[in-house]
Design an enzyme around this catalytic site. Structure first.
Site, short mmCIF file in Angstrom:
data_model
loop_
_atom_site.label_atom_id
_atom_site.label_comp_id
_atom_site.label_asym_id
_atom_site.label_seq_id
_atom_site.Cartn_x
_atom_site.Cartn_y
_atom_site.Cartn_z
N SER A 11 0.24 -1.06 -0.09
CA SER A 11 -0.68 0.03 0.41
C SER A 11 0.99 1.01 -0.36
CB SER A 11 -0.89 0.31 0.97
OG SER A 11 -2.28 1.41 0.91
N HIS A 38 -3.06 -0.94 -2.82
CA HIS A 38 -3.94 -0.21 -3.35
C HIS A 38 -4.16 1.09 -4.29
CE1 HIS A 38 -4.68 -1.30 1.40
NE2 HIS A 38 -5.19 -2.68 0.41
N ASP A 130 -3.99 -4.57 6.49
CA ASP A 130 -4.66 -5.41 5.02
C ASP A 130 -3.30 -6.76 4.68
OD1 ASP A 130 -6.52 -6.33 2.95
OD2 ASP A 130 -6.01 -4.62 1.44
#
Length: 853
Positions: A11, A38, A130
């Site tokens: 991310s 992401h 995540d």
């Protein structure tokens, strides 16, 4: 065959570690790489072009249905979630709004479901958590997990979350991760070290450092990990080696030898504790909708159901089963009498302690619905506590399924994602054990990567995809009897080793004398076998075909099943007698029937072996043929006489054997009778103890109810007192009178807001003496007058001016409690400035008039 797939999640700050990771991968690793980052769903991504600069592998943006090829990198497109299904990439639109999407978890979970222990997940730099749940899913099926070292990440939240959840097998900088991962996958180990020849002074030298480590673990914890998969053990050991910066297994084994605390830490490391509430939701849904109702609906079903959760870890699965059971019961008619007792066991004492507390973090709301949270949990600070209704149905115990006796008379066994860490020999022993532990038509629930294997005769598949099986009641298997013959049932499993052709030939270093001795033993020495305590043949010397014959059916190397008729009974009796005899037992003239109808007279020697140590407890059986005596034709009468004597001797031998069997049978009955009486006595004691515990529980319950009642009353009084205090505070602050409350030592106890305008006081001055407080009152005798009032109980009232021109009526009164005890003084200050000014005006007017008159 589809390539092995490695999932990478990143991310914020993830581009640099992604480039370092891909740059360190060799060009022909024969693996495929799926990258999830992401991304902004409204902008075209440039990630493919950026990553292509650092690797020679082909970098592609993933499309729906794209086949996965080795040595390729697949990048997730914007505004998508990616998963792996049947060797292809599957793209879907995110169901959650921005800010709540967890695409890395989606990818990792699909890899765990599709590839099991072949799945690999890597988490790099990023914010949030995540990837943690996805790594837990991969770890639960025996896959490999890796995490970027937090101090090398620009944003360490994602790596730190995975490490805190204890689901990272490898922790290293992104550039070092590929080498570590490939080493685990290819099974690379440290270079072989020369092993010195064994001598009599070193009879038990371990052949590998890993065996030394496992022996130290067993000596410290009593638990044997030699039957765990080597790949699993190496991953756990490598983590500890990396922490201590130890390069080889040999050095780490030496480190363990003198560090008991490290052995304890390694023991915790080896134990796999990955679980969650309602893991694999479809399994629990089927259990609630179909399996449990069918189990309850079977005729003559005991109303008290029993379940065993093997490897329960921190208790989530056991509590999940209890919740599902309660939901099923709520759908039944109200007059039902079903109850459920769940036994949950695990090897880790820390996990069992956590499970017993029943307190879980707020993150469980991701897997438990709001309705179930409200129904089965009590919300606490930053977490949830399981309700007593659920907790009382589960009994947690620290247990080693390999060493300890199992729970029995069970209706359901849940052993999910535990077998994948055991090797094949241990898995094959556990299945008959589970069959033995279940009642008729009992249910066995396994993990998504586990099956009953070749034991399909013991268990019938209810839902093969969900790994749900039903016990076969009419199954017949020798394995069942051998497994549950004694307890601990699995403590003596031999490690299965591959047989190589090298072991069947003469070693190259054998000399001529050793080779000649071997030939002499094989050709000219009498036939002999060595058997263990159970009668299994462990060694054969010479030609034994005359005396032993493999039985038809499944291969069986038990001596009693292979020995020919005529020898089985006398040798069996001799084996029993030899255990207590110091000298060898000799059996002479036994007749054995040979192929073709001929008979052979055989002399047999049975001897219990006590030396060397390796053969202790075993028995050797030696066969010697007896040559037939030549009989002359003119001596038939003597032959008949000899035949009669032989028959008489054989008959006498049979009678002796029968008498011996009778004596052994009588002794066995007496032992069984004694054991039965002891068991009855123990049962009575346990029943008495149970009654006492039941009585104690009832007394504790009654006391608890009384305490709850008292607690409720005290809470009511506290509420009333708090309300009275609020009323008093509002009353005092609403009146235009300054009031000070002093205790018996004239220390400040309470005051009104008006008093702070006259005397310099604030909340922090509570407890200070009156004499220490500064005031605008021109009243130096205030402390003395207060002391006089406290001593004489006589009111004191004076009009006192202030330094700023105001006047107050200062009244000092004793403080009298409700029980008529003087407990200090009360000082009231009433502002009479206006009265004084009016009095001054009136006096001035009177003086003016008097002068005029």
């Amino acid at each position: 065959m589809s390539p092995r797939i490695l999932g990478i999640g990143a991310s914020a700050g993830g581009l640099a570690p992604l480039e370092q990771f891909l740059a360190a991968i060799p060009s022909h690793s024969n693996m495929a790489y799926v990258v999830v980052q992401h991304l902004d769903p409204t902008h075209k991504a440039m990630l493919c072009e950026l990553l292509q600069r650092v690797t020679s592998m082909s970098v592609k943006e993933a499309t729906q249905g794209m086949s996965i090829e080795p040595d390729c990198v697949y990048v997730i497109p914007p505004n998508s979630e990616i998963s792996v299904v049947d060797g292809q990439l599957n793209l879907t639109k995110p169901a959650e709004p921005r800010g709540m999407r967890l695409p890395i978890n989606v990818l990792f979970s699909s890899l765990a479901s599709a590839h099991g222990d072949q799945a690999v997940g890597v988490v790099l730099s990023g914010m949030g958590a995540d990837g943690t749940l996805g790594l837990q899913a991969i770890k639960a099926v025996g896959g490999l997990t890796a995490v970027q070292q937090p101090d090398s990440a620009q944003f360490d939240a994602m790596p730190q979350s995975a490490i805190s959840a204890n689901c990272a097998d490898i922790i290293a900088p992104p550039g070092d991760l590929p080498e570590r991962i490939l080493a685990c996958i290819t099974g690379e180990t440290e270079p072989a070290e020369p092993v010195p020849a064994e001598t009599e002074s070193e009879p038990e030298r371990e052949s590998t450092p890993l065996q030394r480590i496992l022996r130290l673990l067993q000596q410290r914890t009593r638990h044997d990990f030699s039957l765990y998969k080597p790949s699993t053990l190496h991953r756990r050991i490598e983590r500890r080696m990396a922490i201590h910066e130890i390069a080889t297994l040999t050095l780490y084994a030496d480190f363990l030898q003198h560090n008991a605390q490290e052995i304890d830490l390694l023991f915790k490391e080896v134990l796999i504790g990955v679980t969650s509430f309602f893991r694999d939701a479809t399994v629990w849904q089927y259990l609630a909708d179909t399996a449990l109702p069918q189990l309850l609906a079977r005729p003559e079903r005991d109303a008290n159901l029993r379940a065993w959760v093997v490897g329960c870890s921190t208790g989530e699965e056991a509590y999940t089963l209890a919740m599902i059971f309660i939901e099923v019961l709520e759908k039944l008619p109200q007059h039902h009498k079903f109850t459920l007792q769940i036994f949950a066991s695990d090897l880790s004492p820390d996990a069992i302690a956590t499970a017993r507390r029943g307190r879980y973090p707020s993150e469980i709301s991701n897997s438990v619905s709001p309705e179930r949270l409200a129904r089965f949990f009590n919300a606490q600070d930053n977490g949830y506590m399981i309700k007593r209704e659920i907790r009382d149905r589960v009994l947690f115990a620290q247990q080693d399924v390999v060493l300890d006796p199992p729970f029995t008379r069970l209706d359901l066994i849940s052993c999910r994602n535990l077998l994948i860490y055991f090797d094949q020999s241990l898995q094959r022993k556990l299945m008959p054990l589970f069959h033995y532990s279940l009642r008729n038509d009992g249910v066995l629930l396994l993990g998504s990567s586990e099956t009953v294997g070749r034991y399909d005769k013991l268990f019938m598949s209810l839902q093969s995809k969900l790994r749900l099986y039903q016990r076969q009641n009419n199954a017949q298997s020798g394995d069942i009897l051998s497994t549950v013959k004694s307890f601990p049932p699995l403590s003596r499993i031999a490690k299965e080793l591959p047989v190589s052709a090298h072991n069947t030939t003469l070693a190259t270093h054998d000399n001529l004398q050793a080779a000649a001795d071997r030939v002499l033993l094989q050709v000219y020495a009498p036939a002999a076998v060595v058997v263990n305590q159970d009668g299994d043949i462990v060694y054969i010397s010479g030609r034994t075909g005359k005396y032993l014959e493999p039985a038809a059916g499944k291969a069986n190397w038990n001596f009693h099943g292979m020995v020919r008729e005529g020898l089985r009974l006398p040798i069996g009796l001799a084996l029993c007698q030899a255990a207590d005899a110091s000298d060898p037992l000799h059996l002479q003239g036994l007749q054995v029937e040979l192929p073709g109808g001929a008979t052979q007279s055989v002399d047999i020697t049975v001897q219990a072996l006590r030396e060397p140590t390796a053969l202790r407890g075993m028995k050797m059986i030696v066969f010697r043929d007896v040559a037939a005596a030549m009989v002359r034709k003119d001596d038939k009468s003597n032959s008949k006489t000899a035949t009669h004597k032989a028959y008489a001797a054989e008959l006498q031998q049979y009678q002796d054997e029968i008498q011996m069997l009778r004596e052994e049978n009588r002794a066995s009955r007496e032992e069984l009778q004694s054991a039965n009486e002891e068991l009855q006595s123990t049962n009575e004691e346990l029943q008495s103890t149970n009654e006492e515990l039941t009585t104690s529980k009832e007394e504790m319950q009654s006391m608890n109810e009384e305490l709850q009642t008292i607690n409720a009353e005290m809470q009511t009084k506290l509420d009333d007192l708090a309300l009275a205090q609020s009323d008093m505070k509002n009353l005092l602050n609403s009146i235009e009178i300054a009031i000070l409350f002093l205790d018996q030592n004239l220390n400040l106890r309470r005051f009104t807001d008006r008093a702070s305008g006259i005397i310099s006081i604030r909340e922090g001055d509570i407890g200070r003496p009156l004499s220490d407080l500064t005031t605008t009152l021109e009243y130096p005798e205030l402390n003395d007058d207060a002391q006089t009032t406290l001593s004489t109980l006589v009111f004191c009232e004076k009009q006192i001016s202030t330094t700023d021109g105001r006047w107050f009526t200062v009244k000092i009164m004793p403080y009298r409690r409700l029980d008529n005890v003087i407990d200090g003084v009360v000082i009231t200050l009433v502002d009479i400035t206006a009265t004084k000014e009016l009095e001054h005006v009136l006096r001035s007017d009177s003086s003016s008039r008097a002068k005029k008159d």
